[in-house]
Design a protein around this motif. Structure first.
Motif, PDB file in Angstrom:
ATOM      1  N   LEU A  65       1.107  -1.003  -0.351  1.00  0.00           N
ATOM      2  CA  LEU A  65       0.041   0.376   0.237  1.00  0.00           C
ATOM      3  C   LEU A  65       0.855   1.382   0.004  1.00  0.00           C
ATOM      4  O   LEU A  65       1.730   1.346   0.524  1.00  0.00           O
ATOM      5  N   PRO A  66       0.413   2.150  -0.893  1.00  0.00           N
ATOM      6  CA  PRO A  66       1.127   3.289  -0.670  1.00  0.00           C
ATOM      7  C   PRO A  66       1.158   4.340   0.495  1.00  0.00           C
ATOM      8  O   PRO A  66       0.268   4.172   1.275  1.00  0.00           O
ATOM      9  N   ILE A  67       2.074   5.165   0.559  1.00  0.00           N
ATOM     10  CA  ILE A  67       2.361   5.637   2.046  1.00  0.00           C
ATOM     11  C   ILE A  67       2.026   7.188   1.574  1.00  0.00           C
ATOM     12  O   ILE A  67       2.737   7.769   0.689  1.00  0.00           O
ATOM     13  N   ARG A  68       0.889   7.654   2.327  1.00  0.00           N
ATOM     14  CA  ARG A  68       0.359   9.269   1.786  1.00  0.00           C
ATOM     15  C   ARG A  68       1.303  10.220   2.483  1.00  0.00           C
ATOM     16  O   ARG A  68       1.189   9.956   3.662  1.00  0.00           O
ATOM     17  N   PRO A  69       1.459  11.780   1.746  1.00  0.00           N
ATOM     18  CA  PRO A  69       1.586  12.466   2.558  1.00  0.00           C
ATOM     19  C   PRO A  69       0.474  12.652   4.486  1.00  0.00           C
ATOM     20  O   PRO A  69      -0.193  12.492   3.703  1.00  0.00           O
ATOM     21  N   GLY A  70       0.709  12.767   5.226  1.00  0.00           N
ATOM     22  CA  GLY A  70      -0.124  12.593   6.676  1.00  0.00           C
ATOM     23  C   GLY A  70       0.016  11.352   6.938  1.00  0.00           C
ATOM     24  O   GLY A  70      -1.090  11.350   8.112  1.00  0.00           O
ATOM     25  N   ASP A  71       0.564  10.228   6.658  1.00  0.00           N
ATOM     26  CA  ASP A  71       0.353   8.875   7.138  1.00  0.00           C
ATOM     27  C   ASP A  71       1.357   9.158   8.474  1.00  0.00           C
ATOM     28  O   ASP A  71       2.380   9.474   8.454  1.00  0.00           O
ATOM     29  N   LEU A  72       1.360   8.208  10.376  1.00  0.00           N
ATOM     30  CA  LEU A  72       1.599   8.484  10.478  1.00  0.00           C
ATOM     31  C   LEU A  72       1.358   7.131  11.663  1.00  0.00           C
ATOM     32  O   LEU A  72       0.964   6.314  10.539  1.00  0.00           O
ATOM     33  N   TRP A  73       2.066   6.686  12.203  1.00  0.00           N
ATOM     34  CA  TRP A  73       2.367   5.133  13.277  1.00  0.00           C
ATOM     35  C   TRP A  73       2.440   6.413  14.027  1.00  0.00           C
ATOM     36  O   TRP A  73       3.368   6.464  14.825  1.00  0.00           O
ATOM     37  N   CYS A  74       1.268   5.978  15.470  1.00  0.00           N
ATOM     38  CA  CYS A  74       0.882   6.393  16.955  1.00  0.00           C
ATOM     39  C   CYS A  74       1.558   5.238  17.660  1.00  0.00           C
ATOM     40  O   CYS A  74       1.662   4.006  17.831  1.00  0.00           O
ATOM     41  N   ASP A  75       2.600   5.985  18.076  1.00  0.00           N
ATOM     42  CA  ASP A  75       3.774   5.551  18.580  1.00  0.00           C
ATOM     43  C   ASP A  75       3.753   5.624  20.673  1.00  0.00           C
ATOM     44  O   ASP A  75       4.059   5.883  20.986  1.00  0.00           O
ATOM     45  N   ASP A  76       2.388   6.640  20.714  1.00  0.00           N
ATOM     46  CA  ASP A  76       2.005   7.514  22.425  1.00  0.00           C
ATOM     47  C   ASP A  76       1.356   5.893  22.787  1.00  0.00           C
ATOM     48  O   ASP A  76      -0.212   6.306  22.467  1.00  0.00           O
ATOM     49  N   TYR A  79      -2.113   6.258  24.015  1.00  0.00           N
ATOM     50  CA  TYR A  79      -3.232   6.686  23.494  1.00  0.00           C
ATOM     51  C   TYR A  79      -3.965   5.633  22.717  1.00  0.00           C
ATOM     52  O   TYR A  79      -3.383   4.456  22.488  1.00  0.00           O
ATOM     53  N   GLU A  80      -5.451   5.438  22.676  1.00  0.00           N
ATOM     54  CA  GLU A  80      -6.326   4.367  22.529  1.00  0.00           C
ATOM     55  C   GLU A  80      -6.186   4.281  20.754  1.00  0.00           C
ATOM     56  O   GLU A  80      -6.121   2.601  20.336  1.00  0.00           O
ATOM     57  N   ASP A  81      -5.028   4.360  19.917  1.00  0.00           N
ATOM     58  CA  ASP A  81      -4.787   4.522  18.949  1.00  0.00           C
ATOM     59  C   ASP A  81      -3.218   3.163  18.697  1.00  0.00           C
ATOM     60  O   ASP A  81      -2.304   3.922  17.229  1.00  0.00           O
ATOM     61  N   TYR A  82      -2.639   3.663  19.736  1.00  0.00           N
ATOM     62  CA  TYR A  82      -0.997   3.174  20.276  1.00  0.00           C
ATOM     63  C   TYR A  82      -0.726   1.976  18.902  1.00  0.00           C
ATOM     64  O   TYR A  82      -1.465   1.075  19.102  1.00  0.00           O
ATOM     65  N   ASN A  83       0.400   1.868  18.332  1.00  0.00           N
ATOM     66  CA  ASN A  83       0.835   1.077  17.419  1.00  0.00           C
ATOM     67  C   ASN A  83      -0.101   0.640  15.642  1.00  0.00           C
ATOM     68  O   ASN A  83      -0.346  -0.392  15.703  1.00  0.00           O
ATOM     69  N   LEU A  84      -0.697   2.139  16.179  1.00  0.00           N
ATOM     70  CA  LEU A  84      -1.697   1.887  14.837  1.00  0.00           C
ATOM     71  C   LEU A  84      -1.206   2.683  13.743  1.00  0.00           C
ATOM     72  O   LEU A  84      -0.834   3.930  14.052  1.00  0.00           O
ATOM     73  N   MET A  85      -2.004   2.698  12.037  1.00  0.00           N
ATOM     74  CA  MET A  85      -1.276   3.880  12.030  1.00  0.00           C
ATOM     75  C   MET A  85      -2.549   4.694  11.285  1.00  0.00           C
ATOM     76  O   MET A  85      -3.834   4.416  11.801  1.00  0.00           O
ATOM     77  N   ARG A  87      -3.546   9.358  10.531  1.00  0.00           N
ATOM     78  CA  ARG A  87      -3.513   9.663  10.056  1.00  0.00           C
ATOM     79  C   ARG A  87      -3.687  11.254  10.760  1.00  0.00           C
ATOM     80  O   ARG A  87      -4.332  11.564  11.128  1.00  0.00           O
ATOM     81  N   ALA A  88      -2.680  12.836   9.946  1.00  0.00           N
ATOM     82  CA  ALA A  88      -2.460  13.384  10.603  1.00  0.00           C
ATOM     83  C   ALA A  88      -3.804  14.963  10.147  1.00  0.00           C
ATOM     84  O   ALA A  88      -4.344  14.944   9.231  1.00  0.00           O
ATOM     85  N   PRO A  89      -4.137  15.997  10.526  1.00  0.00           N
ATOM     86  CA  PRO A  89      -3.607  16.349  12.116  1.00  0.00           C
ATOM     87  C   PRO A  89      -3.836  15.032  13.235  1.00  0.00           C
ATOM     88  O   PRO A  89      -4.881  14.576  13.069  1.00  0.00           O
ATOM     89  N   PHE A  90      -3.049  14.629  14.237  1.00  0.00           N
ATOM     90  CA  PHE A  90      -3.117  13.873  14.975  1.00  0.00           C
ATOM     91  C   PHE A  90      -3.006  13.909  16.652  1.00  0.00           C
ATOM     92  O   PHE A  90      -1.544  14.620  16.638  1.00  0.00           O
ATOM     93  N   PRO A  91      -4.007  14.674  17.704  1.00  0.00           N
ATOM     94  CA  PRO A  91      -3.796  14.344  18.760  1.00  0.00           C
ATOM     95  C   PRO A  91      -2.472  14.166  19.381  1.00  0.00           C
ATOM     96  O   PRO A  91      -2.052  14.558  20.572  1.00  0.00           O
ATOM     97  N   ARG A  98       6.232   9.340   5.856  1.00  0.00           N
ATOM     98  CA  ARG A  98       6.433   9.607   4.713  1.00  0.00           C
ATOM     99  C   ARG A  98       7.470  10.540   5.126  1.00  0.00           C
ATOM    100  O   ARG A  98       7.451  12.238   5.499  1.00  0.00           O
ATOM    101  N   ARG A  99       8.782  10.386   5.560  1.00  0.00           N
ATOM    102  CA  ARG A  99      10.186  11.242   6.009  1.00  0.00           C
ATOM    103  C   ARG A  99      10.392  11.823   4.801  1.00  0.00           C
ATOM    104  O   ARG A  99      10.827  11.406   3.190  1.00  0.00           O
TER     105      ARG A  99
END
Length: 169
Positions: A65-76, A79-85, A87-91, A98-99
Motif C-alpha cells: 500500500l502507498p504511504i501518503r502525505p499525512g500517514d503516521l504511526w501512533c507510538d504514544d 493513546y487509544e490508537d497506540y501502535n496503529l497507522m 492520519r495527520a492531524p493527530f492529537p 512519509r519521511r
C-alpha cells in the motif's frame, strides 16, 4: 522453520537460501520488550503489511500500500490508537511515515504488539532500510535497500520473522 521464513542469525537474516546482513535495535534482542528500550523483540512475528513511497519507487509487491502525505504511526502508549497507522492531524505522539530521508521508502510491518496493543510493550517493529551498515535501529530490523526490495518481492502476508531470544547481537 520453513524455507519461507525470515530467520535472524548471528550473520544476518536467512531467507530463501540467502543470508542478508541486517541491523537490529540498539538494545539488542529481548524477550521482555518495552516501549523505548530500543530492543528487537524475540519471538515469531508475522508479516501483516507492506507500505511504500510511490513517488520514490515502483510498487514492490501487489499487496503493498502507498504511504501518503499525512500517514503516521501512533507510538504514544497512553493513546487509544497506540501502535496503529493514523492520519495527520493527530492529537497524540506519532512517527511520520512519509519521511524526508529514505528510511521508510519501503516498510514491511510485523504483528509485534498488533493489532491489539498492550500499552508499553513497544510499537512498530518494522523491516526497513538501514541508515548505514551496522547502525542500530530503535528495535526494527534494517537491511541494505536492494536486499530489502529483493525480500519484499518474495514474501507474503503471514511470512514469519523468527528472532531467537538467545541471539544477543
Amino acid at each position: 522453520m520453513t524455507p519461507g521464513d525470515l530467520v535472524l542469525t548471528p550473520r544476518g537474516v536467512r531467507f530463501q537460501g540467502r543470508v542478508f546482513p541486517a541491523t537490529l535495535g540498539r538494545g539488542g534482542v529481548r524477550a521482555d520488550k518495552r516501549e523505548g528500550d530500543g530492543a528487537t523483540p524475540a519471538g515469531v512475528h508475522r508479516i501483516v503489511g507492506m507500505l511504500y513511497r510511490p513517488d520514490r519507487m515502483a510498487r514492490p509487491a501487489d499487496w503493498a500500500l502507498p504511504i501518503r502525505p499525512g500517514d503516521l504511526w501512533c507510538d504514544d502508549p497512553g493513546y487509544e490508537d497506540y501502535n496503529l497507522m493514523v492520519r495527520a492531524p493527530f492529537p497524540a505522539r506519532a512517527e511520520t511515515l512519509r519521511r524526508a530521508d529514505p528510511l521508510y521508502d519501503l516498510v514491511i510491518l510485523t504483528d509485534w504488539n498488533w493489532p491489539f496493543a498492550e500499552h508499553g510493550k513497544g510499537s512498530a517493529i518494522f523491516l526497513h532500510r538501514w541508515r548505514r551498515p551496522g547502525a542500530p535501529t530503535e528495535g526494527c530490523v534494517a537491511f541494505r535497500p536492494d536486499h530489502l526490495r529483493w525480500i519484499a518481492a518474495r514474501i507474503g502476508f503471514g511470512t514469519r520473522l523468527i528472532v531467537d531470544e538467545g541471539l544477543r547481537r
